[in-house]
Structure formats: structure tokens, C-alpha cells
Design a protein around this motif. Structure first.
Motif, short mmCIF file in Angstrom:
data_model
loop_
_atom_site.label_atom_id
_atom_site.label_comp_id
_atom_site.label_asym_id
_atom_site.label_seq_id
_atom_site.Cartn_x
_atom_site.Cartn_y
_atom_site.Cartn_z
N ARG A 250 0.82 -1.22 0.00
CA ARG A 250 0.00 0.00 0.00
C ARG A 250 0.86 1.27 0.00
NH1 ARG A 250 -5.25 -0.70 0.55
NH2 ARG A 250 -6.00 -2.80 1.01
N GLU A 282 -7.63 4.40 -5.23
CA GLU A 282 -7.48 3.84 -3.89
C GLU A 282 -6.90 4.88 -2.93
OE1 GLU A 282 -8.17 0.43 -1.63
OE2 GLU A 282 -8.43 0.57 -3.81
N SER A 286 -8.66 6.50 0.42
CA SER A 286 -8.01 6.50 1.73
C SER A 286 -7.93 7.91 2.30
CB SER A 286 -6.59 5.94 1.63
OG SER A 286 -6.61 4.76 0.96
#
Lengths: 289, 262
Positions: A250, A282, A286
Motif C-alpha cells: 500500500r 485507492e 483512503s
């Protein structure tokens, strides 16, 4: 009596000459063998340039074993090939030899006469790869190791053997062999890349894998800095693995950086862009959370 | 002209005993075992059951040594009899020249067959101990094919021994011819397609006339663990080999019968 003394003098003179020459030759041989020892070891010192030829023949033998003896001779016409199938299978992480593409070693043709037709019953005339039978790939390994013994600078010996050892579940042996290769070829980017893959895919040691893959990338840039048209295949592979590793951790900004660079060389930049877009999405999600 | 089988077998027995008294065979047998065991003792990545390379080296040694034994033994049979003069008391007995030649050739063939059987037994034992399995059919086929091939080579060497003056030249020529056929034999017709006339026809005539001894080489099948050859094809191959052996022996007999011995 005088003649006898002259002969003794001549013999003494020749002896002194031989002794001096031998000392000089010994010193010269010492320095040359030291140079060879530093570079390649015993076989290099004994065989000289022949070791490269023997190593190439042994590597070819490994390819013959990969094709289980079904191999064209110099008299058979084959489609143009640029390297062994064994090497290509080992070089592509997603292609494990189960593809059904036409192999370069397919040289079958209609029999020319009755002897040709008859002879096909007595030698391998059906094309099967070693990895299509259980643990068949193990028969390739001795030839690769012998080839590496004769020429420790032939990188493909280490990379191909490491691939097949990994496919047999022999991770320690693969790592050990790659480290042998790195001792003979310090900082080789291809060997570092293979080692990085072992840490990433088999040992799941992300930190070590990252360090080794980054070193491999740095070494690739260093080695190819002076080349006008460097072979980017290895670079693409390193970038794919580094990008995947960072994405899985990540660490999206770094992953995007690697994928952006990969896009420049990839034959399918749209697919890479799609992955970059997914990661950006993504990241935004977040950030919103 | 009648041929007595008793005479042929008696002469065959003599040449067999002569071959077994020589030490060549025992030396090469021990050498093969030592070299194979030395190769087999090597460890490759701690992987058990790797036998391909051992089988390949062992079979290569068997092929080389069997060929050398067969050619050198056959090439000296007739010339040594002529040179030492023992051919005259031999022919003074109720024995024809044809019987002498056929008897000696048969003796050489049987003796090399027994030697080859020992080689293949050792090969089978070593291969089975490494692989824990053995394809009996293919091993038996391989042995008989090899033996029949040696029959062709022996008859060629006998023909050479009645044509050429010295056994050394005969041995060299036979070895060169056999190696050339092994390497090029199968490809001659294919190669001739790219040639212009009359070379093309000449090469094709050679291709169809030579004994294709490369057909008897089952090493690749043994090394890569292929199944046994279809039995009908295998028996055809044996007939092909025996036919060539008979042709060469017959020509050798014809030449020997007309040869002036001194």
C-alpha cells in the motif's frame, strides 16, 4: 681433451640459459595464472578460451534435456530462434512452460523417403518438454551446474537453474546457486533480480526483496548508462516486481512512480495506466476516509 | 562349394578364445564402471534420482568402447594370420577360405556380443539403482540393436581387412566411415536437396546404399525414458542390419577367395 672441455662449457652455457629462461617464464606464468585465477578459477587457468565453448555446449545440452532429446541438428531447418526455449520459459515469470505456442525447436516435416520415415521410430520424434512430466526438469540441472563450472560468467546458467530449482521447491539451493553467481559476477543486475524474486515470492521477506530489487535497478542503470539502445526487458521485469511489491504494501506513490516508468517501455501501456488509475483511486478513497 | 558349419563354429571358437585372452575388454569395462560411478557420485542441488546425465555418459562410453573393440579385433584377424604365415597350415586342413573368414567373423561377433551384454548389464544395474525403475523391453531392444549394428561394423572391417594391406589403415578407415554415417547418415538426402546435379544424384545414391547404422542408436530413447520401440519396426530393423552384415561378409568372402596370399 680440448673438445671435451668445450662441450662441457657449451652444456653449462645452455644450462644457465635454460635456467634463466625457465625463471623468467615461471614469473610470467605466475602473473598470468594469477590474473586468470582472479577472474575465473581453475578451469580458466587450464582450458583458456576453450572453457567458454565447453560451457556453451553444456548449456545447449541442458536445452536438449528440456526438449527430452527432441532437438534439431545443424542440418534441420528450424524457424528463426533467438535463444533457447528453456531460457525463455525461465525468463517469463507468468509463463511456466504450459503455454501451447509453437516452440522454436519444432522442426518436424514430412518424411523425405522410407529411411527417414522408418528412422522416426528409433529416436524421439514427439515434442514433449521436460516440465510436462513429474519432476522432469531435474534432469536439466546437472548440465547447467557443469556449464557454470566451466564458465562462471555465463549468467543464464544461474538464472535458468534458479527458475527450475524454484519450480521444484528447492529455494535454498536456488539462492545458494545465485549467490555463487554473484560471487563470480559481483553486482550483476540479472542475478540480483532473480535473488530479489526469491525473497519476494518464496521467502516473503519484503524488506530484503525491496533492497535487492532496488539494488538490481540501480545496477541496471549503472551498467546500461553508456549504451545507446539498452535492452529494457530486464528493466521492465524489475519495475513490474518493484511496482507490485510497493502496491501490495500500500505504498502507492512509490508504486505509481515505478509503473509510470514501466509505461514508457511496456508494449501495453494502457494496461499499466489502468493499474495506475486504480491505485490513484485507492489513494483518494483512503484520503477521503 | 559346400560350407561345413562345424568348421565355422570351430574357427569361431578359436577367435573368441583369442579375443578373451586379450586384456582390452577388461580394461575398458573397469574404466566404464569407474567413470560412471565417479559421475554418479556428484551431487547436483541435493536432488535425488537425477540419472539422465549418468546414463548418457555411460552409454557414450559403451558405444565408443564397443566400436573400438569390434573394429580393432576384426581388422587384425585375417592380416595377422597372413603375416605370421599360420593361414597356410590352416588352409592345408579341410577348411575353405570362406569358412575361415565366416568363422572368424562369427567369433568376433559373438565375443563382442558377450562383452556388450556385460556392458548393458552394468548399465542396467547402475540406471536402476539411480532411478529405482528399469524399462526391460527398451534395454533389451537397445542391446540387440547395438549388437546387430556391431555385426555390420565387423563385416565391414573384415571386408576392409581383405582389401587393405595394413590393419591400422583398415581400422582408421572403418572408424571414419562409421562415425561419418552416425553423424551424417540420416541427413544426406535432406542435404542433397540443396545441391545441384550431378552431385545431388551422387549423394542420393550414397544415401540409399550405405548401411544406416545410426538407426540402431537407441541412446536418446534410453536417456530420456521413452517407451520401447514397436516390436514390428524393431524386427524390421534387425533384418535390415543382418542383411547388410551378410552383404559385406559375402563380398569379403568373394574378395578373399580371389586374393593371392603371398
Amino acid at each position: 681433451m680440448k673438445e671435451k672441455i668445450t662441450t662441457v662449457y657449451i652444456i653449462c652455457l645452455l644450462f644457465v640459459l635454460c635456467f634463466g629462461l625457465a625463471c623468467d617464464l615461471d614469473r610470467w606464468q605466475d602473473s598470468s595464472s594469477r590474473k586468470q585465477d582472479e577472474s575465473s578459477g581453475f578451469f580458466s587457468a587450464v582450458l583458456g578460451e576453450t572453457e567458454g565453448l565447453i560451457s556453451a555446449l553444456l548449456y545447449l545440452k541442458a536445452d536438449v534435456y528440456f526438449h527430452r532429446g527432441y532437438y534439431p541438428s545443424i542440418f534441420d531447418n528450424t524457424s528463426e530462434s533467438t535463444g533457447s526455449k528453456m531460457e525463455k520459459t525461465a525468463g517469463h515469470p507468468d509463463e511456466h512452460g504450459h503455454n501451447h505456442e509453437k516452440c522454436e525447436k519444432d522442426y518436424s516435416r514430412e518424411p523425405l523417403d522410407w529411411i527417414d520415415r522408418f528412422s522416426r521410430s528409433f529416436y524421439p520424434s514427439v515434442h514433449v518438454h521436460a516440465d510436462e512430466i513429474p519432476r522432469g526438469q531435474k534432469e536439466i540441472l546437472p548440465w547447467l551446474k557443469l556449464s557454470a563450472t566451466f564458465d562462471p560468467h555465463r549468467i543464464e546458467n544461474y538464472t535458468v537453474a534458479a527458475f527450475w530449482l524454484r519450480s521444484l521447491g528447492k529455494i535454498n539451493e536456488a539462492e545458494e546457486f545465485l549467490r555463487d553467481g554473484l560471487r563470480a559476477n559481483p553486482g550483476n543486475p540479472e542475478l540480483l533480480f532473480e535473488l530479489g524474486k526469491i525473497y519476494k515470492d518464496d521467502r516473503k521477506d519484503i524488506t530484503k526483496a525491496r533492497n535487492i530489487l532496488e539494488l538490481s535497478l540501480a545496477r541496471w542503470r549503472e551498467v546500461t548508462a553508456k549504451e545507446k539502445e539498452p535492452d529494457t526487458f530486464l528493466l521492465q521485469q524489475i519495475l513490474v516486481h518493484l511496482g507490485q511489491l510497493e502496491r501490495d504494501q500500500r505504498n502507492y506513490p512509490l508504486a505509481i512512480k515505478y509503473f509510470e516508468e514501466l509505461k514508457k517501455y511496456s508494449p501495453n501501456p494502457q494496461a499499466i495506466q489502468k493499474q495506475i488509475d486504480e491505485m490513484k483511486e485507492e489513494m483518494n478513497k483512503s484520503a477521503a476516509n | 562349394m559346400g560350407i561345413k558349419l562345424n568348421n565355422i563354429f570351430a574357427l569361431a571358437g578359436v577367435s573368441m578364445r583369442e579375443m578373451y585372452r586379450r586384456k582390452d575388454f577388461y580394461v575398458v569395462l573397469i574404466l566404464t564402471v569407474i567413470l560412471t560411478l565417479a559421475m554418479g557420485s556428484m551431487n547436483f542441488f541435493n536432488e535425488p534420482g537425477v540419472a539422465g546425465y549418468i546414463k548418457e555418459i555411460c552409454l557414450l562410453l559403451i558405444w565408443i568402447f564397443a566400436l573400438v573393440i569390434a573394429i580393432t579385433a576384426s581388422a587384425r584377424q585375417i592380416p595377422s594370420e597372413i603375416e605370421s604365415g599360420t593361414i597356410f597350415p590352416l588352409l592345408a586342413k579341410p577348411v575353405t577360405r570362406t569358412e575361415v573368414l565366416v568363422g572368424k567373423a562369427l567369433g568376433c561377433w559373438i565375443a563382442t556380443g558377450v562383452a556388450l551384454l556385460l556392458f548393458y548389464l552394468i548399465f542396467g544395474l547402475l540406471a536402476a539403482s539411480w532411478e529405482h525403475s528399469l524399462d526391460f523391453s527398451l534395454n533389451i531392444q537397445s542391446y540387440f540393436a547395438h549388437w546387430v549394428m556391431l555385426g555390420i561394423v565387423i563385416s565391414m572391417a573384415f571386408l576392409g581387412s581383405v582389401i587393405f594391406a595394413a590393419p591400422s589403415s583398415n581400422t582408421t578407415i572403418c572408424l571414419v566411415v562409421v562415425v561419418a554415417i552416425m553423424v551424417l547418415g540420416r541427413h544426406l538426402n535432406n542435404l542433397s536437396l540443396n545441391m545441384s546435379e550431378p552431385l545431388r544424384t551422387i549423394i542420393q545414391v550414397i544415401y540409399f546404399s550405405i548401411p544406416h547404422i545410426e538407426l540402431f542408436d537407441f541412446r536418446k530413447l534410453l536417456v530420456h525414458n521413452y517407451p520401447a520401440v514397436a516390436w514390428d519396426k524393431f524386427f524390421l530393423l534387425l533384418i535390415y542390419g543382418i542383411a547388410y552384415s551378410l552383404i559385406f561378409t559375402l563380398i569379403a568372402c568373394l574378395v578373399f577367395n580371389r586374393k593371392r596370399l603371398r
